[in-house]
Design a protein around this motif. Structure first.
Motif, PDB file in Angstrom:
ATOM      1  N   GLY A  86       0.863  -1.363  -0.030  1.00 33.08           N
ATOM      2  CA  GLY A  86      -0.140  -0.050   0.117  1.00 33.08           C
ATOM      3  C   GLY A  86       0.673   1.119   0.056  1.00 33.08           C
ATOM      4  N   THR A  87       0.134   2.320  -0.044  1.00 26.39           N
ATOM      5  CA  THR A  87       0.902   3.448  -0.043  1.00 26.39           C
ATOM      6  C   THR A  87       1.241   4.135   1.152  1.00 26.39           C
ATOM      7  OG1 THR A  87      -0.284   4.188  -2.109  1.00 26.39           O
ATOM      8  CG2 THR A  87       0.808   6.004  -0.887  1.00 26.39           C
ATOM      9  N   HIS A  88       2.562   4.521   1.525  1.00 27.54           N
ATOM     10  CA  HIS A  88       2.964   5.096   2.730  1.00 27.54           C
ATOM     11  C   HIS A  88       3.038   6.491   2.729  1.00 27.54           C
ATOM     12  CE1 HIS A  88       3.916   0.747   4.223  1.00 27.54           C
ATOM     13  NE2 HIS A  88       4.002   0.560   3.060  1.00 27.54           N
ATOM     14  N   THR A  89       2.619   7.306   3.725  1.00 26.35           N
ATOM     15  CA  THR A  89       2.555   8.657   3.967  1.00 26.35           C
ATOM     16  C   THR A  89       3.192   9.106   5.040  1.00 26.35           C
ATOM     17  OG1 THR A  89       0.242   8.758   4.452  1.00 26.35           O
ATOM     18  CG2 THR A  89       0.830   8.961   2.210  1.00 26.35           C
ATOM     19  N   SER A  90       3.227   8.121   6.098  1.00 28.52           N
ATOM     20  CA  SER A  90       3.735   8.556   7.484  1.00 28.52           C
ATOM     21  C   SER A  90       5.125   8.843   7.376  1.00 28.52           C
ATOM     22  CB  SER A  90       3.496   7.456   8.257  1.00 28.52           C
ATOM     23  OG  SER A  90       4.199   7.813   9.509  1.00 28.52           O
ATOM     24  N   ILE A  91       5.702   9.805   8.084  1.00 28.87           N
ATOM     25  CA  ILE A  91       7.178  10.247   8.137  1.00 28.87           C
ATOM     26  C   ILE A  91       7.749   9.183   9.031  1.00 28.87           C
ATOM     27  CG2 ILE A  91       6.678  12.771   7.798  1.00 28.87           C
ATOM     28  CD1 ILE A  91       7.059  13.110  10.849  1.00 28.87           C
ATOM     29  N   ASP A  92       7.126   8.346   9.727  1.00 30.67           N
ATOM     30  CA  ASP A  92       7.733   7.227  10.480  1.00 30.67           C
ATOM     31  C   ASP A  92       7.668   6.021  10.082  1.00 30.67           C
ATOM     32  OD1 ASP A  92       8.142   8.802  12.996  1.00 30.67           O
ATOM     33  OD2 ASP A  92       6.068   8.926  13.251  1.00 30.67           O
ATOM     34  N   SER A 111      17.608  17.183  -1.221  1.00 37.22           N
ATOM     35  CA  SER A 111      17.954  15.911  -1.084  1.00 37.22           C
ATOM     36  C   SER A 111      17.770  15.232   0.335  1.00 37.22           C
ATOM     37  CB  SER A 111      19.493  15.697  -1.230  1.00 37.22           C
ATOM     38  OG  SER A 111      20.185  16.523  -0.742  1.00 37.22           O
ATOM     39  N   ALA A 112      17.201  16.237   1.263  1.00 42.15           N
ATOM     40  CA  ALA A 112      17.237  15.745   2.779  1.00 42.15           C
ATOM     41  C   ALA A 112      16.160  14.556   2.585  1.00 42.15           C
ATOM     42  CB  ALA A 112      16.751  16.926   3.428  1.00 42.15           C
ATOM     43  N   SER A 113      15.217  14.504   2.045  1.00 44.95           N
ATOM     44  CA  SER A 113      14.352  13.354   2.252  1.00 44.95           C
ATOM     45  C   SER A 113      14.684  12.074   1.475  1.00 44.95           C
ATOM     46  CB  SER A 113      12.659  13.855   1.650  1.00 44.95           C
ATOM     47  OG  SER A 113      12.970  13.983   0.324  1.00 44.95           O
ATOM     48  N   ILE A 114      15.742  12.087   0.794  1.00 46.16           N
ATOM     49  CA  ILE A 114      16.188  10.791   0.186  1.00 46.16           C
ATOM     50  C   ILE A 114      17.433  10.324   1.105  1.00 46.16           C
ATOM     51  CG2 ILE A 114      14.950  11.293  -1.957  1.00 46.16           C
ATOM     52  CD1 ILE A 114      17.672  11.645  -3.129  1.00 46.16           C
ATOM     53  N   LEU A 115      18.003  11.073   1.889  1.00 46.21           N
ATOM     54  CA  LEU A 115      19.204  10.607   2.335  1.00 46.21           C
ATOM     55  C   LEU A 115      19.433   9.374   2.956  1.00 46.21           C
ATOM     56  CD1 LEU A 115      20.664  13.821   4.147  1.00 46.21           C
ATOM     57  CD2 LEU A 115      21.319  13.065   1.916  1.00 46.21           C
ATOM     58  N   ARG A 116      18.339   8.721   3.338  1.00 47.10           N
ATOM     59  CA  ARG A 116      18.638   7.328   4.002  1.00 47.10           C
ATOM     60  C   ARG A 116      18.985   6.056   2.985  1.00 47.10           C
ATOM     61  NH1 ARG A 116      18.281   9.121   8.443  1.00 47.10           N
ATOM     62  NH2 ARG A 116      16.961   8.851   9.669  1.00 47.10           N
ATOM     63  N   VAL A 117      18.425   6.606   1.694  1.00 48.05           N
ATOM     64  CA  VAL A 117      19.107   5.676   0.520  1.00 48.05           C
ATOM     65  C   VAL A 117      20.627   5.751   0.535  1.00 48.05           C
ATOM     66  CG1 VAL A 117      19.173   5.178  -1.879  1.00 48.05           C
ATOM     67  CG2 VAL A 117      16.713   5.607  -0.833  1.00 48.05           C
ATOM     68  N   PRO A 118      21.469   6.580   0.297  1.00 46.80           N
ATOM     69  CA  PRO A 118      22.790   6.678   0.126  1.00 46.80           C
ATOM     70  C   PRO A 118      23.273   6.418   1.566  1.00 46.80           C
ATOM     71  CG  PRO A 118      22.279   9.136   0.100  1.00 46.80           C
ATOM     72  CD  PRO A 118      20.893   8.244  -0.184  1.00 46.80           C
ATOM     73  N   GLN A 119      22.938   6.647   2.597  1.00 47.93           N
ATOM     74  CA  GLN A 119      23.163   6.262   3.987  1.00 47.93           C
ATOM     75  C   GLN A 119      23.100   4.574   4.155  1.00 47.93           C
ATOM     76  OE1 GLN A 119      20.613   8.271   6.844  1.00 47.93           O
ATOM     77  NE2 GLN A 119      21.624  10.077   6.763  1.00 47.93           N
ATOM     78  N   ALA A 120      22.060   3.893   3.593  1.00 49.12           N
ATOM     79  CA  ALA A 120      22.161   2.658   3.638  1.00 49.12           C
ATOM     80  C   ALA A 120      23.233   2.039   2.852  1.00 49.12           C
ATOM     81  CB  ALA A 120      20.745   2.169   2.895  1.00 49.12           C
ATOM     82  N   ASN A 127      20.974   9.989  15.056  1.00 42.71           N
ATOM     83  CA  ASN A 127      21.068  10.927  16.531  1.00 42.71           C
ATOM     84  C   ASN A 127      20.296  12.150  16.396  1.00 42.71           C
ATOM     85  OD1 ASN A 127      22.793   8.827  17.580  1.00 42.71           O
ATOM     86  ND2 ASN A 127      24.551  10.060  17.494  1.00 42.71           N
ATOM     87  N   GLU A 128      20.228  12.769  15.115  1.00 45.56           N
ATOM     88  CA  GLU A 128      19.548  13.932  14.950  1.00 45.56           C
ATOM     89  C   GLU A 128      17.958  13.453  15.050  1.00 45.56           C
ATOM     90  OE1 GLU A 128      20.708  16.952  11.574  1.00 45.56           O
ATOM     91  OE2 GLU A 128      19.366  15.526  10.677  1.00 45.56           O
ATOM     92  N   ASP A 129      17.760  12.496  14.649  1.00 47.31           N
ATOM     93  CA  ASP A 129      16.151  12.035  14.502  1.00 47.31           C
ATOM     94  C   ASP A 129      15.840  11.829  16.081  1.00 47.31           C
ATOM     95  OD1 ASP A 129      15.826  12.147  12.052  1.00 47.31           O
ATOM     96  OD2 ASP A 129      15.550  10.043  11.841  1.00 47.31           O
ATOM     97  N   PRO A 165      14.537  10.989   7.367  1.00 42.99           N
ATOM     98  CA  PRO A 165      15.329  11.737   8.047  1.00 42.99           C
ATOM     99  C   PRO A 165      14.361  13.202   8.890  1.00 42.99           C
ATOM    100  CG  PRO A 165      16.544  11.875   6.431  1.00 42.99           C
ATOM    101  CD  PRO A 165      15.147  11.286   5.908  1.00 42.99           C
ATOM    102  N   LYS A 166      13.555  12.912   9.778  1.00 49.13           N
ATOM    103  CA  LYS A 166      12.314  13.961  10.149  1.00 49.13           C
ATOM    104  C   LYS A 166      12.883  15.062  10.623  1.00 49.13           C
ATOM    105  CE  LYS A 166      11.066  10.606  13.843  1.00 49.13           C
ATOM    106  NZ  LYS A 166      10.275   9.683  14.349  1.00 49.13           N
ATOM    107  N   LYS A 167      13.978  15.014  11.395  1.00 50.37           N
ATOM    108  CA  LYS A 167      14.449  15.994  12.074  1.00 50.37           C
ATOM    109  C   LYS A 167      15.639  16.902  11.504  1.00 50.37           C
ATOM    110  CE  LYS A 167      12.647  14.877  16.653  1.00 50.37           C
ATOM    111  NZ  LYS A 167      12.581  14.484  17.973  1.00 50.37           N
ATOM    112  N   HIS A 168      16.014  16.624  10.395  1.00 48.01           N
ATOM    113  CA  HIS A 168      16.865  17.136   9.447  1.00 48.01           C
ATOM    114  C   HIS A 168      16.417  18.867   9.332  1.00 48.01           C
ATOM    115  CE1 HIS A 168      19.134  18.446   6.072  1.00 48.01           C
ATOM    116  NE2 HIS A 168      20.137  17.191   5.891  1.00 48.01           N
ATOM    117  N   PRO A 169      17.271  19.476   9.614  1.00 46.06           N
ATOM    118  CA  PRO A 169      16.908  21.206   9.336  1.00 46.06           C
ATOM    119  C   PRO A 169      16.337  21.562   8.164  1.00 46.06           C
ATOM    120  CG  PRO A 169      19.425  21.052   9.458  1.00 46.06           C
ATOM    121  CD  PRO A 169      18.636  19.790   9.616  1.00 46.06           C
ATOM    122  N   PHE A 170      16.371  20.901   6.999  1.00 45.51           N
ATOM    123  CA  PHE A 170      16.199  21.341   5.644  1.00 45.51           C
ATOM    124  C   PHE A 170      14.861  20.293   5.265  1.00 45.51           C
ATOM    125  CE2 PHE A 170      20.649  22.805   4.863  1.00 45.51           C
ATOM    126  CZ  PHE A 170      20.262  24.250   5.704  1.00 45.51           C
TER     127      PHE A 170
END
Length: 428
Positions: free
Chosen positions: A2-8, A79-88, A184-186, A414-419
């Motif tokens: 299904g479609t996910h829209t939650s920031i968590d 890019s803040a909202s896609i950073l989890r991919v390069p982090q992985a 840690n930022e999260d 990364p929901k608490k990233h400043p950007f």
């Protein structure tokens, strides 16, 4: 899904992608086993393909750390909202580094007998025989090579491993720190961890800029130790970076198609497309510069590198390399609209990854596959089970470990990233 829209939202690593990645790894193991059990020249080809793919694997993971670092230093918001991919992907770098080190060590310390150009038998390592063969730096030896002896301060076994182990450890450490500060930022919020990420990224980019060419010299260029090019490190940097961008783009598109990361819009895809387009052009510039400077400066002693790649078994691939890595991205992504189409980006990313496999193939194979005097080598002698199966195996490794790492994050955003708000409302 299904479609996910939650920031968590969290990624669940299961289903077909997990199954197929494991199947791909098994295929790779079969290819390696076949190559070693077949004996003869097949062993050399297996070592060469293992070096090619382990280097490619490490480069893609390093590119993810590089991507994270310059996004932080540029204080990029998109890019803040896609950073989890390069982090992985960055979290997989230690595994890729260990595989590369094992392959290099095995190829360096395992020897075989080859017939040289004069028709004499010579004992050489399967990898790095151009500088690591016995007697090359000993003036009393019949195999003494004055040119290699002059480079022996750099081309020696201890320093070789200091470079590979030390640099991959450093790149892995910076990747670990950038992932750690983001998670840690999260938890804590505020600017403390972001500021640490910014500082570490600045330090990393300085170190990386000076050391990655050395890493490329050591790992790949030394396969043909008589030849040297000051452009080679930047040529590898361009190939490494655009390959990493292609992997990041494919993963983002896959997650989006599966219902995750629905905050990613055509505007984010546009930026990924621009980066792939731009750095494909940059790769072409560096590739041509390396060729052009040797020709224009009239340095016949340096033309041996390109002369080998104009042999019948490589010449067709030499030109296909330009088609896949320059013409294809140029034509597929030139227009603005093309960069905003998921299907077009997926096709381009796949072409780029195949193209740079060929690019690395042309860097590695001519310096490791020995032509027997009097034996005509045909194109079908150069490609087979090892090339296909080992490449598939490493694709499986990258897929399995990256998506497994992605599933460990508590949130794909990364929901608490400043950007983060700028990224979620990104529009161009």
């Amino acid at each position: 899904m299904g479609t996910h829209t939650s920031i968590d939202e969290r990624y669940e690593f299961s289903g077909k992608i997990k199954t197929w990645s494991l199947i791909a790894i098994v295929i790779g193991v079969v290819g390696v086993a076949y190559g070693f059990l077949a004996g003869g020249d097949s062993i050399q080809r297996t070592f060469s393909n293992l070096l090619l793919m382990s280097y490619y694997f490490a480069c893609v993971c390093t590119a993810a750390v590089f991507f994270l670092a310059y996004q932080y230093v540029a204080q990029a918001g998109w890019s803040a909202s896609i950073l989890r991919v390069p982090q992985a992907i960055a979290k997989v770098l230690p595994i890729a580094a260990v595989i590369l080190i094992i392959v290099a060590a095995a190829g360096l310390f395992t020897t075989h007998t080859v017939v040289n150009e004069e028709g004499h038998e010579e004992v050489m390592p399967y990898l790095y025989g151009h500088w690591a063969a016995h007697g090359l730096t000993d003036p009393k030896s019949e195999h003494y090579d004055a040119l290699i002896a002059g480079k022996s301060a750099f081309l020696n076994v201890p320093f070789f491993f200091v470079v590979i182990v030390g640099l991959t450890f450093l790149y892995s450490l910076f990747g670990h720190l950038l992932v750690k500060y983001s998670t840690n930022e999260d938890e804590l919020g505020g600017m403390f961890n972001y500021n640490k990420s910014f500082k570490m990224s600045c330090i990393f980019l300085v170190i990386f800029g000076f050391t990655f060419p050395i890493f490329a010299f050591d790992t790949v260029m030394s396969l043909e130790a008589h030849w040297f090019s000051t452009m080679f490190g930047w040529y590898n940097l361009a190939a490494m970076h655009v390959s990493g961008l292609a992997v990041i783009t494919l993963i983002v598109l896959y997650l989006r198609n599966k219902g995750y990361m629905q905050w990613v819009t055509e505007n984010h895809l546009h930026d990924l497309g621009k980066l792939m387009f731009a750095f494909s052009i940059f790769w072409t510039y560096v590739w041509f510069s390396q060729f052009f400077l040797i020709w224009y400066a009239n340095m016949p002693e340096e033309t041996v590198y390109f002369y080998k790649r104009w042999e019948p078994e490589y010449k067709w691939w030499f030109w296909l390399n330009i088609v896949l890595n320059f013409l294809a991205p140029l034509l597929l992504l030139m227009s603005r609209d093309a960069k905003r189409l998921g299907g077009r980006l997926k096709l381009t990313a796949i072409v780029i990854l195949i193209g740079h496999w060929l690019d690395f193939y042309l860097m590695v194979m001519p310096g490791t596959i020995h032509r027997h005097p009097g034996h005509e080598v045909h194109i079908w002698d150069m490609y087979g089970i090892q090339e296909i199966f080992i490449a598939v195996g490493f694709v499986g490794l990258l897929t399995f470990f990256t998506f497994n790492s992605l599933s460990k994050f508590k949130s794909l955003l990364p929901k608490k990233h400043p950007f983060i708000e700028e990224s979620l409302h990104h529009h161009i």
